[in-house]
Scaffold this active site. Structure first.
Site, PDB file in Angstrom:
ATOM      1  N   ASP A  19       0.815  -1.220   0.000  1.00 19.39           N
ATOM      2  CA  ASP A  19       0.000   0.000   0.000  1.00 19.39           C
ATOM      3  C   ASP A  19       0.846   1.268   0.000  1.00 19.39           C
ATOM      4  O   ASP A  19       0.641   2.180   0.813  1.00 19.39           O
ATOM      5  CB  ASP A  19      -0.957  -0.002   1.206  1.00 19.39           C
ATOM      6  CG  ASP A  19      -1.879  -1.212   1.198  1.00 19.39           C
ATOM      7  OD1 ASP A  19      -1.995  -1.859   0.150  1.00 19.39           O
ATOM      8  OD2 ASP A  19      -2.477  -1.511   2.245  1.00 19.39           O
ATOM      9  N   ASP A  72     -11.702  -3.568   7.684  1.00 20.09           N
ATOM     10  CA  ASP A  72     -11.293  -2.176   7.868  1.00 20.09           C
ATOM     11  C   ASP A  72     -11.681  -1.282   6.700  1.00 20.09           C
ATOM     12  O   ASP A  72     -11.556  -0.060   6.788  1.00 20.09           O
ATOM     13  CB  ASP A  72      -9.783  -2.081   8.135  1.00 20.09           C
ATOM     14  CG  ASP A  72      -8.934  -2.764   7.068  1.00 20.09           C
ATOM     15  OD1 ASP A  72      -9.505  -3.376   6.148  1.00 20.09           O
ATOM     16  OD2 ASP A  72      -7.697  -2.687   7.175  1.00 20.09           O
ATOM     17  N   TRP A  97      -1.298 -14.030   3.484  1.00 20.84           N
ATOM     18  CA  TRP A  97      -1.855 -12.980   4.361  1.00 20.84           C
ATOM     19  C   TRP A  97      -3.317 -12.906   3.944  1.00 20.84           C
ATOM     20  O   TRP A  97      -3.657 -12.354   2.919  1.00 20.84           O
ATOM     21  CB  TRP A  97      -1.126 -11.672   4.102  1.00 20.84           C
ATOM     22  CG  TRP A  97      -1.673 -10.436   4.755  1.00 20.84           C
ATOM     23  CD1 TRP A  97      -2.960 -10.008   4.777  1.00 20.84           C
ATOM     24  CD2 TRP A  97      -0.924  -9.430   5.463  1.00 20.84           C
ATOM     25  NE1 TRP A  97      -3.079  -8.818   5.440  1.00 20.84           N
ATOM     26  CE2 TRP A  97      -1.842  -8.440   5.872  1.00 20.84           C
ATOM     27  CE3 TRP A  97       0.418  -9.279   5.763  1.00 20.84           C
ATOM     28  CZ2 TRP A  97      -1.440  -7.298   6.575  1.00 20.84           C
ATOM     29  CZ3 TRP A  97       0.808  -8.136   6.478  1.00 20.84           C
ATOM     30  CH2 TRP A  97      -0.108  -7.171   6.883  1.00 20.84           C
ATOM     31  N   ASP A  98      -4.197 -13.520   4.720  1.00 22.91           N
ATOM     32  CA  ASP A  98      -5.575 -13.711   4.268  1.00 22.91           C
ATOM     33  C   ASP A  98      -6.495 -12.626   4.828  1.00 22.91           C
ATOM     34  O   ASP A  98      -6.678 -12.508   6.037  1.00 22.91           O
ATOM     35  CB  ASP A  98      -6.087 -15.088   4.679  1.00 22.91           C
ATOM     36  CG  ASP A  98      -7.152 -15.601   3.731  1.00 22.91           C
ATOM     37  OD1 ASP A  98      -7.948 -14.779   3.240  1.00 22.91           O
ATOM     38  OD2 ASP A  98      -7.178 -16.813   3.456  1.00 22.91           O
TER      39      ASP A  98
END
Length: 689
Positions: free
Chosen positions: A133, A243, A236-237
């Site tokens: 990100d 959020d 990374w599930d």
């Protein structure tokens, strides 16, 4: 030359241990130290072994990554790392420098090493560098030093990894961390190929699957990315992450990841809901999934699950998790017994001061105990990002059917009995949601309740609106009582400013999980009554004024249908309907089953009335931007006209009324009709019945 990477091994088998556990990697308020310690206990109990510390809004993890921890912060981290070790959980400290790091600056690399050395001094032995990100454009200094963004990331990661002594567990999160980010594809991504070729072999790579939030992760997709990365990824599930939407919570089971993936992965870490306590199901079912092949035999699966996975049943895993979670709900979480449990949990007391109501007094309020069925319903209502649970789907389907067949509620048809029965069943489902809310609100464990409260309050309100609407359709409630008022309470319109923006966008609703979703605005279609005459006249005048403003110099030709809208000609019995929204009457459709008498003063060929004996007029205010309610309204009217024996219907339209011309054209059945002597500003369209 670097030494071979050592790996954590399973003490019983000696093989490399499968990484399994939780990543605290969401945006929002981080979990407390007490919650994290509680998590370690759960992980140990359920057989998970890893915790990745990566809260996006811990400012020293991401935004101020260069800053060292204060003495007070260090004390907390030391205690947290020790707690993880005490419960056999591998604590991985992650740092995210990608927002502003200059990869080619030695001072920046030194700052990163210094920060991780500090954490290593706290007792941490496992680390992770995250570059997710972030912007992909390098600064000018980095462009001179590195041939690509991937080369810059790999260089700093390898250097830090070696500086730390090549830890047994070291994770790297790429910027292109899912297939949808890869250009042009996973197999042809120059970024991923550089990472796979250049990153030291002892470093594991995080991957979220086909998308950021992946619906399904297939064996084939993992084999493809593994061949590019030259190693099995750690998933990374984000399947339970919430959020990105403050109105959604996910309490469904870990699913749509076949257990055949396990030997093809380095591990799986779930990045769950921001709220700590509702993650019981997400983590519990992941643990069940990870153990699916540990026994060497298939799991006892439910009917229907065998075709998906012979070793793991999401439904059975969910039931196991909810059964255990119910015990936590019913245990008090208040220190020193300060919490007073509901009346049904109180033991008999000989305390003379206990209040006992007299014969004429109100009885004491007694809360019913929370049940497993309540938690199953809760999970169904807040299931997973790409699907609702069974009960939620049923409620949406029933409401959709009741809306589409609302005419049967007030007019005797072959579906009237079915409509009443299904409306009663829908009301029962709504009542179950209300009772679930009441029992959850009185559960002894208030910490779980407080994490859930906003969500269950919201769904109770939404269900209440739908329930009132169905009662209104069936004539069991006053029209517009909750839904069709021009001055609603704030809870009558949901979603805030974000919701307003979304409803104005052309694609709003395209990805709703219910494939024929209820409209954002709630509309009611009901039969016309004499009291509606003034509202119909008001809408007619408002739309007529709008036409006159478009062409102020043009004299409007009188239409037969004008007499219907003005109230000069009454519509035929049962051939008039009203459309209402939350602000009141917003549209109408009126008809004459035999229009020939009303057209006596107009020179219209008899052939028109032979093919189209009936006349219809429809008008909808511009605030109704969704054409669906008007289509359903005129559909009900045409069905009624057909029942009267009419063989066809025509409508009159002014050429400057493009909105209604487009509406009739897009219905598909209405076609232009040639009428001799018709004024140039008038269009006639007709349809056979």
């Amino acid at each position: 030359m670097s030494k071979p990477a050592s790996t954590k091994a399973d003490p019983q088998t000696g093989t490399r241990r499968f990484i399994s556990g939780v990543v605290e990697g969401f945006y929002g308020r981080p979990w407390t130290m007490e919650q994290r310690t509680d998590l370690f206990k759960r992980e140990q109990k359920w057989g998970l072994n890893t915790y990745l510390y990566a809260p996006k809004d811990d400012y020293k993890h991401r935004m101020y990554w260069r800053d060292l921890y204060s003495a007070e912060e260090a004390e907390q981290l030391i205690a947290l790392i020790a707690a993880a070790k005490a419960h056999n959980v591998d604590f991985i400290y992650a740092i995210s420098p990608g927002l502003d790091v200059t990869f080619s600056n030695p001072k920046e690399v030194a700052a990163l090493k210094r920060k991780l050395d500090q954490v290593k001094g706290f007792g941490c032995s496992s680390f992770s560098l995250l570059f997710d990100d972030i912007e992909t454009e390098m600064c000018s200094a980095d462009k001179e030093a590195f041939s690509s963004f991937a080369h810059a990331q790999v260089a700093i990661t390898n250097e830090v990894y070696q500086h730390l002594g090549e830890p047994e567990t070291f994770l790297f999160c790429p910027t292109d961390y899912c297939a949808s980010f890869c250009t042009p594809s996973v197999s042809q991504s120059s970024y991923l190929h550089t990472v796979g070729d250049q990153l030291l072999p002892g470093i594991d790579i995080l991957w979220t699957g086909p998308k950021v939030v992946s619906h399904i992760i297939s064996v084939e997709s993992i084999e493809e990315v593994s061949s590019v990365l030259k190693r099995a990824p750690v998933i990374w599930d984000n399947i339970h992450a919430n959020d990105y939407d403050p109105q959604r919570l996910f309490i469904g089971p870990y699913k749509d990841r076949p257990t055949e993936l396990i030997p093809k992965l380095r591990g799986v870490l779930t990045n769950p809901n921001c709220e700590f306590y509702p993650n019981y199901v997400a983590i519990h079912t992941l643990a069940t999934w990870c153990k699916a092949t540990a026994d060497g035999g298939p799991m006892d699966v439910e009917m229907g699950d065998e075709q998906q996975d012979p070793r793991y049943s999401p439904q059975k895993a969910l039931n196991l998790a909810l059964t255990d979670w119910l015990k936590e709900f019913m245990s008090t979480d208040q220190p020193g017994g300060a919490h007073h449990p509901p009346a049904h949990l109180k033991k008999e007391s000989s305390d003379e001061s206990s209040y006992v109501p007299g014969p004429g007094d109100n009885p004491l309020y007694t809360a019913e105990p929370l049940t497993l069925d309540d938690l199953k319903l809760l999970s169904d209502l807040f299931y997973l990002p790409y699907e609702y649970g069974h009960t939620a789907r049923t409620m949406l389907q029933e409401l959709d059917w009741l809306k589409k067949h609302s005419l049967a509620a007030t007019t005797e048809t072959d579906k009237t009995a079915e409509w009443c029965s299904r409306a009663e069943q829908f009301d029962g489902m709504c009542e179950a949601v209300v009772q679930m809310f009441n029992r959850l609100s009185n559960a002894p464990n208030r910490s779980i309740l407080y994490d859930l409260y906003n969500y269950i309050c919201d769904i109770k309100s939404g269900v209440g609106l739908a329930r009132a609407y169905v009662k209104t359709l069936g004539g069991r409630g006053p029209p517009s009582a909750q839904l069709m008022t021009d001055d609603p309470e704030p809870w009558g319109f949901r979603g805030g400013l974000s919701g307003e923006f979304q409803r104005m966008l052309p694609c709003h609703g395209n990805r709703d999980l219910f494939k024929h979703p209820p409209m954002t605005a709630v509309y009611c279609i009901r039969p016309y009554c004499p009291e509606d005459k003034m509202e119909v006249q008001r809408i007619f005048r408002e739309m007529q004024r709008a036409e006159e403003e478009k062409a102020p110099s043009m004299t409007q030709t009188a239409l037969i249908s004008d007499g219907l809208s003005k109230g000069e000609i009454p519509p035929s019995p049962l051939c008039a309907f009203i459309l209402e929204d939350e602000m009141g009457v917003c549209g109408y459709t009126l008809a004459l089953t035999d229009a020939k008498a009303a057209a006596a003063k107009r020179e219209i060929s008899d052939s028109v009335f032979r093919d189209f004996p009936s006349l219809v007029t429809t008008q909808v205010l511009p605030r109704v931007t969704d054409p669906s309610p008007a289509r359903r309204m005129i559909g009900q009217l045409l069905s009624t006209i057909r029942s009267s024996g009419s063989k066809g219907v025509f409508c009159e339209l002014r050429q400057n009324d493009r909105r209604m011309i487009d509406f009739y054209t897009k219905l598909g059945s209405f076609k232009p009709v040639k009428v001799a002597g018709l004024p140039q500003d008038i269009l006639v369209m007709g349809t056979s019945l």
